[in-house]
Design an enzyme around this catalytic site. Structure first.
Site, PDB file in Angstrom:
ATOM      1  N   TYR A 155      -7.280  42.750   4.788  1.00  0.00           N
ATOM      2  CA  TYR A 155      -6.764  43.346   3.544  1.00  0.00           C
ATOM      3  C   TYR A 155      -7.692  44.448   3.042  1.00  0.00           C
ATOM      4  O   TYR A 155      -7.243  45.535   2.667  1.00  0.00           O
ATOM      5  CB  TYR A 155      -6.602  42.238   2.497  1.00  0.00           C
ATOM      6  N   LYS A 159      -7.026  48.572   2.272  1.00  0.00           N
ATOM      7  CA  LYS A 159      -7.153  49.212   0.962  1.00  0.00           C
ATOM      8  C   LYS A 159      -8.224  50.314   0.996  1.00  0.00           C
ATOM      9  O   LYS A 159      -8.128  51.307   0.261  1.00  0.00           O
ATOM     10  CB  LYS A 159      -7.433  48.167  -0.118  1.00  0.00           C
TER      11      LYS A 159
HETATM   12  P1  NAD Z   1       3.901  41.103  -5.212  1.00  0.00           P
HETATM   13  O1  NAD Z   1       3.904  40.282  -3.974  1.00  0.00           O
HETATM   14  O2  NAD Z   1       4.203  40.454  -6.515  1.00  0.00           O
HETATM   15  O3  NAD Z   1       4.865  42.369  -5.024  1.00  0.00           O
HETATM   16  C1  NAD Z   1       4.850  43.150  -3.848  1.00  0.00           C
HETATM   17  C2  NAD Z   1       6.265  43.557  -3.530  1.00  0.00           C
HETATM   18  O4  NAD Z   1       6.222  44.376  -2.341  1.00  0.00           O
HETATM   19  C3  NAD Z   1       7.170  42.353  -3.215  1.00  0.00           C
HETATM   20  O5  NAD Z   1       8.316  42.394  -4.025  1.00  0.00           O
HETATM   21  C4  NAD Z   1       7.520  42.537  -1.750  1.00  0.00           C
HETATM   22  O6  NAD Z   1       8.828  42.101  -1.404  1.00  0.00           O
HETATM   23  C5  NAD Z   1       7.365  44.038  -1.577  1.00  0.00           C
HETATM   24  N1  NAD Z   1       7.186  44.404  -0.184  1.00  0.00           N
HETATM   25  C6  NAD Z   1       6.377  43.791   0.733  1.00  0.00           C
HETATM   26  N2  NAD Z   1       6.531  44.362   1.937  1.00  0.00           N
HETATM   27  C7  NAD Z   1       7.442  45.356   1.788  1.00  0.00           C
HETATM   28  C8  NAD Z   1       8.027  46.285   2.668  1.00  0.00           C
HETATM   29  N3  NAD Z   1       7.698  46.307   3.991  1.00  0.00           N
HETATM   30  N4  NAD Z   1       8.937  47.167   2.187  1.00  0.00           N
HETATM   31  C9  NAD Z   1       9.273  47.148   0.873  1.00  0.00           C
HETATM   32  N5  NAD Z   1       8.761  46.268  -0.017  1.00  0.00           N
HETATM   33  C10 NAD Z   1       7.856  45.381   0.442  1.00  0.00           C
HETATM   34  O7  NAD Z   1       2.440  41.796  -5.243  1.00  0.00           O
HETATM   35  P2  NAD Z   1       1.600  42.527  -6.407  1.00  0.00           P
HETATM   36  O8  NAD Z   1       0.461  41.664  -6.747  1.00  0.00           O
HETATM   37  O9  NAD Z   1       2.493  43.051  -7.463  1.00  0.00           O
HETATM   38  O10 NAD Z   1       0.980  43.711  -5.537  1.00  0.00           O
HETATM   39  C11 NAD Z   1       1.503  45.010  -5.525  1.00  0.00           C
HETATM   40  C12 NAD Z   1       0.474  45.909  -4.871  1.00  0.00           C
HETATM   41  O11 NAD Z   1      -0.754  45.839  -5.607  1.00  0.00           O
HETATM   42  C13 NAD Z   1       0.126  45.539  -3.432  1.00  0.00           C
HETATM   43  O12 NAD Z   1      -0.063  46.726  -2.675  1.00  0.00           O
HETATM   44  C14 NAD Z   1      -1.205  44.815  -3.572  1.00  0.00           C
HETATM   45  O13 NAD Z   1      -1.983  44.903  -2.405  1.00  0.00           O
HETATM   46  C15 NAD Z   1      -1.818  45.585  -4.718  1.00  0.00           C
HETATM   47  N6  NAD Z   1      -2.876  44.880  -5.424  1.00  0.00           N
HETATM   48  C16 NAD Z   1      -2.620  43.685  -6.022  1.00  0.00           C
HETATM   49  C17 NAD Z   1      -3.649  43.031  -6.682  1.00  0.00           C
HETATM   50  C18 NAD Z   1      -3.435  41.718  -7.351  1.00  0.00           C
HETATM   51  O14 NAD Z   1      -4.451  41.079  -7.718  1.00  0.00           O
HETATM   52  N7  NAD Z   1      -2.200  41.265  -7.540  1.00  0.00           N
HETATM   53  C19 NAD Z   1      -4.927  43.612  -6.740  1.00  0.00           C
HETATM   54  C20 NAD Z   1      -5.145  44.840  -6.123  1.00  0.00           C
HETATM   55  C21 NAD Z   1      -4.101  45.473  -5.474  1.00  0.00           C
END
Ligand code: NAD
Length: 258
Positions: A155, A159
């Site tokens: 991961y 990033k």
């Molecule tokens: P989440 O799982 O709640 O939402 C992610 C969404 O992306 C889901 O609805 C999923 O269906 C969709 N998705 C996955 N693969 C896909 C694809 N191939 N095509 C289209 N859609 C797809 O996650 P989140 O926590 O809201 O994370 C969103 C982003 O933020 C991600 O990139 C994650 O890495 C990043 N992020 C999250 C956090 C955290 O702590 N939650 C921290 C840093 C970065």
């Protein structure tokens, strides 16, 4: 005046978590939002939330790693609205484990969604923005790009790549008046993190408590915290931000907590 008035914004992975929160906020600030997610029902739920609040949105499901699906998604938006002002490359998946434990297929899956899933929508949206000579692209990185965290090898590699890609994209597309910036959230309480806690720890409650101790804020972030930062990058208020990492991490990266 709404902060995104008259803007067309495409958000990937907007059927859940941060993407959903950003979609609702962008619409409240006057944008017409194109809600993308892997499947229709997830995106449709976001569209329903936006419509209930009196906003404008459509759902276009597509896998962000698939060139044909992404090309069709972008063509559909271009033909319906004629332009794309904001691309929020938000979709992403988790990857856990120490490097020697990771199966090659699991490694490839995380690389594919988190890096190719930024490349592909950008590839098809950029010509639209180049033609209109304006646009804001927001790439979802993470504060993990800048710090070491246990059992997150695949991961963190994705990033870090997204952060580096953001800077290169910015240099290439600045002449077209396109801005490209990155979000670096800390731990945000979304279904993504709940899944990570459940899969990675025998005692998810204890893990949640320990996550809170590695930051200054005393609690985890919420999707709306990141959505507000995305709104700023999407709007013209951030017109002097180019190739920048924006931290929304409760003090994880710059804080000293021991
Ligand atoms: P989440 O799982 O709640 O939402 C992610 C969404 O992306 C889901 O609805 C999923 O269906 C969709 N998705 C996955 N693969 C896909 C694809 N191939 N095509 C289209 N859609 C797809 O996650 P989140 O926590 O809201 O994370 C969103 C982003 O933020 C991600 O990139 C994650 O890495 C990043 N992020 C999250 C956090 C955290 O702590 N939650 C921290 C840093 C970065």
């Amino acid at each position: 005046m709404a902060r995104l008035a008259n803007k067309i914004a495409l958000i990937t992975g907007a059927g859940s978590g941060i993407g959903q929160s950003a979609a609702v906020l962008f619409a409240r600030e006057g944008a017409t939002v194109v809600v993308n997610d892997l499947t229709g029902p997830k995106g449709e739920e976001t569209v329903r939330m936006i419509a209930e609040a009196g906003g404008e949105a459509i759902c276009v499901p597509a896998d962000v790693t698939d060139p044909e699906q992404v090309e069709a998604l972008v063509a559909a938006v271009k033909s319906k609205y004629g332009r794309i002002d904001v691309l929020f490359n938000n979709a992403g998946i988790s990857g856990v484990g120490m490097l020697h434990e990771i199966e090659p297929e699991a490694w490839d899956r995380v690389m594919r969604v988190n890096i190719r899933g930024v490349f592909m929508p950008s590839k098809y949206v950029l010509p639209v923005m180049m033609e209109q000579r304006s646009g804001s692209i927001i790439n979802m990185s993470s504060c993990i790009a800048e710090i070491g965290l246990a059992k997150r090898a695949s991961y963190s590699a994705t990033k870090g790549a997204v952060l580096a890609l953001t800077k290169s994209m910015q240099v290439d597309y600045a002449p077209y008046n396109i801005r490209v910036n990155a979000l670096l959230p800390g731990t945000i309480l979304t279904p993504f993190v709940e899944k990570y806690l459940a899969e990675s720890y025998d005692d998810p409650e204890a893990a949640y408590a320990s996550l809170k101790t590695r930051q200054l804020s005393g609690d985890l972030g919420r999707p709306s915290d990141v959505a507000q930062a995305a709104l700023f990058l999407a709007s013209d208020e951030s017109k002097f931000m180019m190739g920048s990492p924006l931290y929304i991490d409760g003090g994880v990266v710059f804080g000293k907590y021991a």
